[in-house]
Motif scaffolding. Structure first.
Motif, PDB file in Angstrom:
ATOM      1  N   SER A 106       0.807  -1.221   0.000  1.00  0.00           N
ATOM      2  CA  SER A 106       0.000   0.000   0.000  1.00  0.00           C
ATOM      3  C   SER A 106       0.843   1.275   0.000  1.00  0.00           C
ATOM      4  CB  SER A 106      -0.934  -0.007   1.208  1.00  0.00           C
ATOM      5  OG  SER A 106      -0.175  -0.138   2.382  1.00  0.00           O
ATOM      6  N   TYR A 107       2.054   1.186   0.558  1.00  0.00           N
ATOM      7  CA  TYR A 107       2.836   2.416   0.717  1.00  0.00           C
ATOM      8  C   TYR A 107       3.094   3.140  -0.612  1.00  0.00           C
ATOM      9  CZ  TYR A 107       6.389   5.598   2.431  1.00  0.00           C
ATOM     10  OH  TYR A 107       7.102   6.714   2.728  1.00  0.00           O
ATOM     11  N   PRO A 108       3.543   2.431  -1.695  1.00  0.00           N
ATOM     12  CA  PRO A 108       3.739   3.135  -2.963  1.00  0.00           C
ATOM     13  C   PRO A 108       2.471   3.824  -3.455  1.00  0.00           C
ATOM     14  CG  PRO A 108       4.213   0.784  -3.217  1.00  0.00           C
ATOM     15  CD  PRO A 108       4.026   1.042  -1.779  1.00  0.00           C
ATOM     16  N   ILE A 109       1.313   3.182  -3.258  1.00  0.00           N
ATOM     17  CA  ILE A 109       0.071   3.808  -3.723  1.00  0.00           C
ATOM     18  C   ILE A 109      -0.239   5.042  -2.881  1.00  0.00           C
ATOM     19  CG2 ILE A 109      -2.402   3.464  -4.040  1.00  0.00           C
ATOM     20  CD1 ILE A 109      -1.876   0.664  -4.822  1.00  0.00           C
TER      21      ILE A 109
ATOM     22  N   VAL B 187       1.948   6.956  -1.475  1.00  0.00           N
ATOM     23  CA  VAL B 187       2.853   8.009  -1.927  1.00  0.00           C
ATOM     24  C   VAL B 187       2.324   8.613  -3.236  1.00  0.00           C
ATOM     25  CG1 VAL B 187       5.178   8.509  -2.762  1.00  0.00           C
ATOM     26  CG2 VAL B 187       4.866   6.998  -0.816  1.00  0.00           C
ATOM     27  N   GLY B 188       1.912   7.745  -4.170  1.00  0.00           N
ATOM     28  CA  GLY B 188       1.397   8.227  -5.447  1.00  0.00           C
ATOM     29  C   GLY B 188       0.187   9.129  -5.257  1.00  0.00           C
ATOM     30  N   LEU B 189      -0.770   8.681  -4.441  1.00  0.00           N
ATOM     31  CA  LEU B 189      -1.989   9.462  -4.215  1.00  0.00           C
ATOM     32  C   LEU B 189      -1.663  10.795  -3.552  1.00  0.00           C
ATOM     33  CD1 LEU B 189      -4.561   6.791  -2.987  1.00  0.00           C
ATOM     34  CD2 LEU B 189      -4.502   7.974  -5.174  1.00  0.00           C
TER      35      LEU B 189
ATOM     36  N   LEU C 156       1.153  12.434  -3.717  1.00  0.00           N
ATOM     37  CA  LEU C 156       1.867  13.308  -4.651  1.00  0.00           C
ATOM     38  C   LEU C 156       0.909  14.092  -5.539  1.00  0.00           C
ATOM     39  CD1 LEU C 156       4.921  11.172  -5.833  1.00  0.00           C
ATOM     40  CD2 LEU C 156       5.010  13.400  -4.749  1.00  0.00           C
ATOM     41  N   VAL C 157      -0.238  13.494  -5.915  1.00  0.00           N
ATOM     42  CA  VAL C 157      -1.142  14.187  -6.838  1.00  0.00           C
ATOM     43  C   VAL C 157      -2.258  14.927  -6.114  1.00  0.00           C
ATOM     44  CG1 VAL C 157      -0.691  12.590  -8.713  1.00  0.00           C
ATOM     45  CG2 VAL C 157      -2.603  12.164  -7.189  1.00  0.00           C
TER      46      VAL C 157
ATOM     47  N   GLY D  99       1.518   5.247   8.948  1.00  0.00           N
ATOM     48  CA  GLY D  99       1.481   5.659   7.548  1.00  0.00           C
ATOM     49  C   GLY D  99       1.716   7.155   7.398  1.00  0.00           C
TER      50      GLY D  99
ATOM     51  N   GLY E 279       5.256   7.841   7.962  1.00  0.00           N
ATOM     52  CA  GLY E 279       6.005   7.318   6.830  1.00  0.00           C
ATOM     53  C   GLY E 279       5.967   8.254   5.638  1.00  0.00           C
TER      54      GLY E 279
ATOM     55  N   VAL F 198       7.938  11.706   6.677  1.00  0.00           N
ATOM     56  CA  VAL F 198       9.390  11.706   6.777  1.00  0.00           C
ATOM     57  C   VAL F 198      10.045  11.810   5.406  1.00  0.00           C
ATOM     58  CG1 VAL F 198       9.733  10.536   8.980  1.00  0.00           C
ATOM     59  CG2 VAL F 198       9.517   9.187   6.917  1.00  0.00           C
ATOM     60  N   ILE F 199       9.338  11.424   4.319  1.00  0.00           N
ATOM     61  CA  ILE F 199       9.936  11.661   3.014  1.00  0.00           C
ATOM     62  C   ILE F 199       9.397  12.964   2.407  1.00  0.00           C
ATOM     63  CG2 ILE F 199      10.429   9.232   2.560  1.00  0.00           C
ATOM     64  CD1 ILE F 199       8.055   9.245   0.632  1.00  0.00           C
TER      65      ILE F 199
ATOM     66  N   PHE G  55      -2.582   3.468 -10.540  1.00  0.00           N
ATOM     67  CA  PHE G  55      -1.463   4.334 -10.901  1.00  0.00           C
ATOM     68  C   PHE G  55      -1.696   5.055 -12.219  1.00  0.00           C
ATOM     69  CE2 PHE G  55       1.229   2.324  -7.673  1.00  0.00           C
ATOM     70  CZ  PHE G  55       1.788   3.473  -7.176  1.00  0.00           C
TER      71      PHE G  55
ATOM     72  N   LEU H  45      -3.973   8.137 -12.162  1.00  0.00           N
ATOM     73  CA  LEU H  45      -3.540   9.362 -11.483  1.00  0.00           C
ATOM     74  C   LEU H  45      -3.442  10.483 -12.516  1.00  0.00           C
ATOM     75  CD1 LEU H  45      -0.657   8.107  -9.145  1.00  0.00           C
ATOM     76  CD2 LEU H  45      -3.009   8.598  -8.538  1.00  0.00           C
TER      77      LEU H  45
ATOM     78  N   VAL I 253      -1.576  12.550 -13.860  1.00  0.00           N
ATOM     79  CA  VAL I 253      -0.230  13.045 -14.137  1.00  0.00           C
ATOM     80  C   VAL I 253       0.162  12.610 -15.538  1.00  0.00           C
ATOM     81  CG1 VAL I 253       0.664  13.102 -11.800  1.00  0.00           C
ATOM     82  CG2 VAL I 253       0.754  10.980 -13.084  1.00  0.00           C
TER      83      VAL I 253
ATOM     84  N   TYR J  82      11.579   2.355  11.018  1.00  0.00           N
ATOM     85  CA  TYR J  82      12.316   3.548  10.609  1.00  0.00           C
ATOM     86  C   TYR J  82      12.510   4.539  11.746  1.00  0.00           C
ATOM     87  CZ  TYR J  82       7.620   5.384   9.770  1.00  0.00           C
ATOM     88  OH  TYR J  82       6.317   5.750   9.897  1.00  0.00           O
TER      89      TYR J  82
ATOM     90  N   LEU K  56      11.180   2.602   3.529  1.00  0.00           N
ATOM     91  CA  LEU K  56      11.717   3.746   4.260  1.00  0.00           C
ATOM     92  C   LEU K  56      13.115   3.482   4.780  1.00  0.00           C
ATOM     93  CD1 LEU K  56       8.581   4.954   6.107  1.00  0.00           C
ATOM     94  CD2 LEU K  56      10.017   6.279   4.594  1.00  0.00           C
TER      95      LEU K  56
ATOM     96  N   LEU L 209      11.927   1.769  -5.976  1.00  0.00           N
ATOM     97  CA  LEU L 209      10.502   2.066  -6.037  1.00  0.00           C
ATOM     98  C   LEU L 209      10.244   3.514  -5.658  1.00  0.00           C
ATOM     99  CD1 LEU L 209       7.699   1.015  -6.507  1.00  0.00           C
ATOM    100  CD2 LEU L 209       7.636   0.157  -4.187  1.00  0.00           C
TER     101      LEU L 209
ATOM    102  N   ILE M  55       8.480   6.304  -8.067  1.00  0.00           N
ATOM    103  CA  ILE M  55       7.186   6.931  -7.779  1.00  0.00           C
ATOM    104  C   ILE M  55       7.278   8.443  -7.959  1.00  0.00           C
ATOM    105  CG2 ILE M  55       5.411   7.328  -6.045  1.00  0.00           C
ATOM    106  CD1 ILE M  55       6.260   4.743  -4.731  1.00  0.00           C
TER     107      ILE M  55
ATOM    108  N   PHE N  34       6.846   9.228 -11.398  1.00  0.00           N
ATOM    109  CA  PHE N  34       5.739   8.501 -12.014  1.00  0.00           C
ATOM    110  C   PHE N  34       6.222   7.632 -13.166  1.00  0.00           C
ATOM    111  CE2 PHE N  34       3.693  12.062  -9.907  1.00  0.00           C
ATOM    112  CZ  PHE N  34       2.804  11.361  -9.124  1.00  0.00           C
TER     113      PHE N  34
END
Lengths: 288, 342
Positions: A127-130, A132-134, A136-137, A215, A218, A221-222, B33, B36, B38, B162, B280, B294, B298, B301
């Motif tokens: 789920s984490y990449p999704i 991040v993607g959500l 970001l937009v 989450g 997470g 922090v980035i 994805f 999105l 973008v 982390y 992380l 990854l 991301i 994109f």
């Protein structure tokens, strides 16, 4: 609510968790009374209230950060918003999980198969990449939109637990009796099943809350925190980017990490107490 | 025929569920994805234009050319069918955007050894440690030390690795300069079977591995402890003790052995999930593994790389759980009987 008083009486872990969490919540509630005298009547997130990188002093007990904000205020405001995001996301995820879990468990059959399969699919997606993607937009990252995004992927956990419990409760004699006496489904759910599910609901809520806070931190922090508020995760992000340790501003990193660890430990202890209530085998009473 | 061979039916059902879940999880990720709002290629060409402060010659054609290269032309369903065709028939995950024109499968192949080495070692190490400590904690559950240890483990098990990693980086890495905390080895040593390279890779792995082990060992301690406590209540253990067997033998051959099956199952599932959730840690330590790849893909994109890595993660999690499902009836006769009876 017998399970609450029983857990309180029997489990030291539960008492520790409740007291710790209560203290943290109290600090979060009275936070404005502490930081208002320091920063005056402006938003805690507003940059440039003080000079940047001030060392700890009587006015700024932890010093000031790289945007010229009081670090104690950062922490108190961050504690408030992190707790709020966690609880709101936890509430959303649990509510949705309960509805799905109930429908799947109570209806059974095809509906159950479809819902369970879908939940299982979501559970294996990282789920984490999704997230991040959500994030970001998302143009306006507010407290509510962050909580919503975090809840999107955590409801299957709650749904799975609730479904398993509803499945076993459906077969209980008191539920069958209610069915035989021609009570309506909704009435059975609210008067017979839901009250017995309360400990599981509370545990599910605690898990999703912790999950949402993990989450949020997470993402923050980035550098993907909300835009108009401060969270504990964002403080950790600042502390790393600004080499706060060489400047002697330990509070910027240690305060948020310490608070997060305390919150997680408190919630975990409450959960253990509830588990001990539900599964007496876990109590230290058997054997030598 | 299936009616007479319930075990075969069980295997077929599990395998069908395996394929279906992978397909579903992949499809959800693919569409989430690509839906999105973008447009990575457009923004890339615009960035080029800004950089040279001029209109790129034939900008429109360039966008179209690259869209074709990355499989981003046409409607979403068309892209989806083409992607599936490329992956399944041509075994090709497409070119990456962050490292054009390297293929995604080659990028993953470069990164995978680092992630597998770091995480595989940490997971196995914490499993072994957790099993031993958990058994002792279960056996001596009345002692003060065991109680304190359990409380520490309960607290540690829910802390995200982390947070511990940030701590370790700042204290052991940054303040004391005791251990390296960036990268996976010193770039001055070429990769190979030389003592310098191996030592450098090992010292670089200590801090990230420590942050993972500290948290996961706590989880293994807790689960082993409660398994052992349950087993200790069984009659055959009282009997073994009454027979006068040595404590160590009872622990090893009677208690631990019975806890092995659930714990080995859990280990297999954890190893399957090794790709997921340490992103992380890799970002923080700038460790050249899958997670770091990854996170970089991301931010730009880079759909091909994201989809490739996520697909790998889904397949490995599902395969581990399939293997467990298939192996359990072979190992445990009780499960075999329950399948045959059903």
């Amino acid at each position: 609510m017998r399970f609450l008083s029983s857990s309180w009486k029997n489990s030291g872990k539960f008492r520790f968790g409740v007291v710790t969490l209560a203290i943290i919540l109290l600090i979060a509630i009275i936070a404005p009374f502490i930081y208002r005298p320091i920063i005056g009547n402006v938003s805690p997130a507003r940059p440039g209230t003080f000079r940047t990188w001030e060392p700890p002093s009587a006015r700024n007990p932890f010093g000031t950060d790289g945007h010229g904000r009081d670090i104690l205020t950062d922490f108190l405001a961050g504690l408030q918003s992190t707790l709020a995001i966690g609880f709101i996301a936890g509430f959303m995820a649990t509510s949705f999980g309960v509805v799905v879990g109930f429908v799947a468990g109570y209806r059974g059959g095809r509906v159950d198969t479809a819902l369970t399969t879908f939940a299982n699919m979501l559970l294996v997606i990282p789920s984490y990449p999704i997230l991040v993607g959500l994030t970001l937009v998302t143009p306006q990252k507010t407290l509510l939109s962050m909580a919503f995004i975090l809840a999107l992927f955590s409801w299957p956990f709650a749904a799975r637990t609730i479904r398993a419990q509803v499945l076993s409760m459906r077969e209980q004699p008191y539920v069958e009796l209610a069915k035989v006496s021609k009570q309506r489904d909704l009435a059975i759910i609210f008067t017979e099943i839901l009250p017995n599910l309360m400990p599981y609901l509370l545990m599910g809520f605690a898990f999703s809350t912790v999950g949402a806070m993990v989450g949020e931190v997470g993402l923050a922090v980035i550098g993907l925190g909300p835009s108009d508020i401060i969270t504990l995760g964002m403080m950790i992000n600042y502390a790393q980017g600004w080499s706060s340790f060489t400047r002697g501003l330990y509070g910027l990193l240690l305060a948020p990490i310490g608070a997060l660890i305390l919150i997680f430990v408190a919630i975990t202890m409450i959960n253990r107490g509830l588990e001990e209530y539900l599964n007496p085998r876990l109590q230290n009473v058997t054997g030598k | 025929m299936l009616k007479r061979h319930p075990l075969l039916a069980y295997y077929l059902r599990k395998f069908a569920a395996y394929l279906f879940t992978i397909w579903g999880a992949f499809t959800i990720t693919f569409f989430v994805f690509r839906m999105l709002p973008v447009n990575p290629i457009d923004s890339w060409v615009k960035a080029l234009e800004r950089q040279y402060a001029a209109k790129v010659e034939g900008g429109g054609e360039m966008v179209n050319y690259y869209k074709e290269q990355f499989g981003l032309n046409g409607t979403l369903p068309e892209q989806y069918v083409r992607y599936l065709y490329n992956v399944l028939i041509k075994q090709d995950l497409g070119p990456s955007f962050i490292n054009f024109p390297t293929k995604v499968q080659d990028l993953i192949a470069q990164r995978l050894p680092w992630t597998v080495a770091l995480l595989g070692t940490s997971v196995v190490l914490s499993w072994v440690l957790g099993l031993i400590v958990g058994m002792l904690a279960g056996w001596f559950r009345e002692s003060r030390i065991s109680g304190a240890l359990t409380n520490v483990a309960i607290s540690l098990s829910q802390i995200p690795p982390y947070l511990i990693a940030v701590f370790l980086v700042l204290f052991l890495g940054y303040q004391l300069r005791a251990l390296p905390y960036r990268g996976a080895w010193d770039a001055q040593y070429p990769i190979g079977f030389t003592w310098d390279f191996i030592r450098s890779a090992l010292t670089h792995a200590i801090l990230p591995a420590m942050s993972i082990v500290l948290v996961s060992v706590a989880g293994w301690i807790l689960s082993t402890r409660s398994l052992i406590i349950t087993i200790l209540g069984e009659d055959y253990l009282t009997y073994a003790e009454a027979k006068g067997l040595k404590t160590w033998d009872i622990m090893r051959r009677y208690a631990l052995r019975n806890a092995m099956l659930p714990q080995a199952t859990a280990l297999a599932l954890t190893l399957g999930a090794v790709m997921n959730g340490t992103l992380l840690i890799e970002i923080l330590f700038v460790y050249p593994g899958i997670g770091e790849l990854l996170s970089r893909s991301i931010q730009l994109f880079d759909f091909n790389t994201i989809t490739g890595v996520v697909l790998l993660s889904i397949v490995s999690v599902m395969t581990a759980s399939l293997l467990v499902d298939l192996a359990l009836p072979l190992i445990d006769p009780r499960i075999r009987t329950s399948i045959q009876a059903a």
